[in-house]
Design an enzyme around this catalytic site. Structure first.
Site, short mmCIF file in Angstrom:
data_model
loop_
_atom_site.label_atom_id
_atom_site.label_comp_id
_atom_site.label_asym_id
_atom_site.label_seq_id
_atom_site.Cartn_x
_atom_site.Cartn_y
_atom_site.Cartn_z
N CYS A 170 0.79 -1.23 0.00
CA CYS A 170 0.00 0.00 0.00
C CYS A 170 0.82 1.28 0.00
O CYS A 170 0.70 2.11 -0.90
CB CYS A 170 -0.92 0.03 1.22
SG CYS A 170 -1.98 -1.42 1.42
N HIS A 183 -2.58 6.93 4.15
CA HIS A 183 -1.53 5.95 4.46
C HIS A 183 -0.12 6.40 4.08
O HIS A 183 0.74 5.58 3.76
CB HIS A 183 -1.84 4.60 3.77
CG HIS A 183 -1.27 3.43 4.54
ND1 HIS A 183 -1.36 2.13 4.06
CD2 HIS A 183 -0.62 3.35 5.72
CE1 HIS A 183 -0.79 1.31 4.93
NE2 HIS A 183 -0.33 2.04 5.94
#
Length: 573
Positions: free
Chosen positions: A72, A133
């Site tokens: 990610c 993130h």
């Protein structure tokens, strides 16, 4: 058929007088951990994804669209900057390859230039809704140095870190095995060391002051207490929802979370229907912990994961309807993708598969086998991109950066290497071959594999310098460790490298040898020269995944109330 789109594109990118055409609206949709085999337009026949499939019918399908990293955080950094994550320090030298804690100091460096920042400078309204993130703070709990609003977004509504099992009670824990393994061991080692120190002192073999002994015991107890406090209160400390700089729900509620993100996106489109906008809709789904609203629960053929995919598709339909409602569809480029392949290791405590499907492709998330990096890539722009076309050339999620920045009329940065290439020539049939002769596949900060598409050949060569050791042996993933790791005993090095021709063997079943490929050593020689050139282009930058950057630091902890109340608030409306 090519002449009209070519003339239209050249006119649309040069005619500054008609801002609605020269500066199209941009809607970027990124799903977390979605497998390329989960969508009908990529061959799935058991999940219902009509809205996503409509993007393929009315636009272009990229069949060899590659994430710049199989995890990610680095993948999203590459997507936003158009650069390999290693160039910005967003690639780890350690086992941990993503940010786990809201109170760590690592993140996308302020020196990096995102497409949002460049488009903001061109007068675009910019919004990120969903998952970020890429870090929050550097030195204090409110400096917001890595925050989306510091990287070109005018508006942020979403989760700054990640949606993991520990955020949802009853869905297990990513940390549980680590706590069971490391906390008792740490206690045993530390306790033994302190007791040995005390014994040596009292029998006269080692002189240590009582004050030092006391401090040692106290600091050890405090450190272990702090760690235990953090892990057992992880949900309150790490799982929160933000609107701009404010925490509006801590911990976040999963109830109707997909609907809330969808409504925020629709409101943003409505607010900006008369001016150019960039919307990045970054779904936390279908990453675990999985969640769905009541309307979708139990409706798919694939349990909770399938329900989540179908709710995501519903949300995409809502966004497309909003563009139609405000007469924006023909002035809007819509792009749909996933940040990496499906996470094969995601199995619930009762044995239900909570990870997706990567079709025919080997491996999954955290690996550079095709299943880990080959992702959906759909582009719709009515009147500019012809409907129902398929592009089989290698493309990258880094290509979005130069594509939309050029459409916005902004110059590309000249002080850094941009690894992506403008997609518009491919999308409009002006170019028939990708500018990506080589693509470099990193496992964290380690160069794992290289893809080579020669200009005079249909072959697409892929050489692996090392591969992960699947566990259990013979499986298609690393089920024993949640993800596959990138160094040490977790991998097998190959000399000579494993070589595949993806044009004939996309499943990566049969590695080639000098006996089965007459140009074996010549191919590897060209690839090695490309690696040498690529390596020379890298500069040393601070690593955002150093131990100091990834540790939980209490003074960086975002909290909407006092620690005594476990950082609790619910102000989302």
């Amino acid at each position: 058929m090519i002449l009209f789109p070519l003339m239209f594109y050249l006119w649309s990118t040069s005619n500054a007088e008609n801002e609605s055409i020269s500066k199209p609206n941009i809607v970027l949709i990124m799903v977390d951990d979605l497998g390329i085999g989960d969508l009908g337009c990529y061959g799935n026949t058991t999940l219902r994804t009509p809205n996503v499939d409509s993007l393929a019918k009315k636009g272009a399908t990229l069949t060899q669209h590659i994430a710049a990293a199989p995890l990610c955080t680095p993948s999203r950094a590459a997507f936003l900057t158009g650069r390999y994550p290693v160039r910005s320090g967003m690639a780890s030298l350690n086992r941990l390859g993503v940010f786990l804690f809201s109170a760590s100091s690592g993140g996308l460096p302020t020196e990096e230039i995102t497409f949002a920042k460049l488009m903001q400078q061109q007068g675009y309204s910019t919004a990120l809704i969903g998952k970020w993130h890429l870090g929050i703070n550097c030195n204090s709990s409110d400096d917001f140095c890595h925050h989306p609003l510091n990287h070109g977004f005018d508006y942020f509504y979403g989760i700054p870190v990640n949606n993991i099992r520990d955020c949802r009670p009853g869905h297990g824990s990513v940390f549980a095995s680590g706590i069971k393994m490391y906390i008792p061991t740490t206690l045993q080692i530390t306790g033994t060391a302190l007791i040995s120190l005390a014994v040596l002192h009292y029998i006269g073999l080692l002189r240590v002051s009582h004050r030092v002994l006391g401090y040692s015991f106290l600091m050890t107890a405090l450190l272990l207490g702090l760690l235990m406090y953090f892990f057992y209160n992880f949900r309150y400390l790490n799982c929160f929802l933000m609107r701009n700089h404010d925490i509006v729900q801590q911990p976040w509620s999963y109830e109707n979370l997909m609907q809330r993100f969808t409504e925020e996106a629709k409101r943003f489109i409505k607010r900006n229907s008369d001016a150019p906008f960039l919307l990045l809709l970054s779904y936390p789904q279908v990453h675990t912990a999985l969640y769905v609203s009541q309307d979708f629960k139990g409706k798919s053929k694939h349990g909770l994961y399938g329900d989540a995919v179908e709710e995501m598709d519903w949300s995409v339909g809502q966004i497309l309807h909003a563009l139609d409602q405000w007469h924006l569809s023909e002035r809007t480029l819509v792009y749909f993708t996933s940040d990496q392949g499906a996470h094969l290791e995601e199995i619930s405590s009762n044995g239900e598969v909570h990870g997706g499907y990567n079709g025919i492709y080997k491996g999954g998330k955290s690996t550079n086998w095709e299943g880990g990096i080959r992702v959906p890539g759909l582009v719709r722009w009515p009147g500019v991109v012809e409907p129902n076309i398929s592009i089989d050339e290698p493309t990258s999620n880094m290509d979005i950066f130069p594509t939309i920045v050029k459409l916005a009329g902004a110059p590309l940065p000249m002080d850094r290497i941009i690894d992506g290439h403008d997609l518009m020539p491919l999308l409009q049939g002006i170019a028939l071959q990708s500018k990506h002769e080589f693509l470099f596949h990193y496992c964290n900060a380690y160069l794992n594999a290289v893809r080579w598409h020669p200009g005079n050949s249909k072959s697409i060569w892929k050489a692996f310098f090392f591969t992960p050791n699947f566990s259990p042996k013979g499986s298609n993933g690393c089920y024993d460790s949640h993800v596959c790791f990138c160094h040490g005993n977790f991998i097998t090095h190959h000399d000579p490298p494993l070589l595949f021709d993806l044009s004939k063997d996309p499943e990566e079943k049969n590695s080639l040898t000098p006996e089965t490929e007459s140009h074996f050593y010549e191919i590897l020689q060209v690839i090695q020269q490309a690696v040498n050139n690529h390596t020379k282009s890298l500069t040393v930058v601070p690593n955002q995944f150093s131990l100091g950057n990834i540790l939980w630091k209490p003074w960086l902890q975002p909290c909407c109330s006092s620690f005594i109340q476990f950082c609790y608030c619910n102000n989302d409306s």
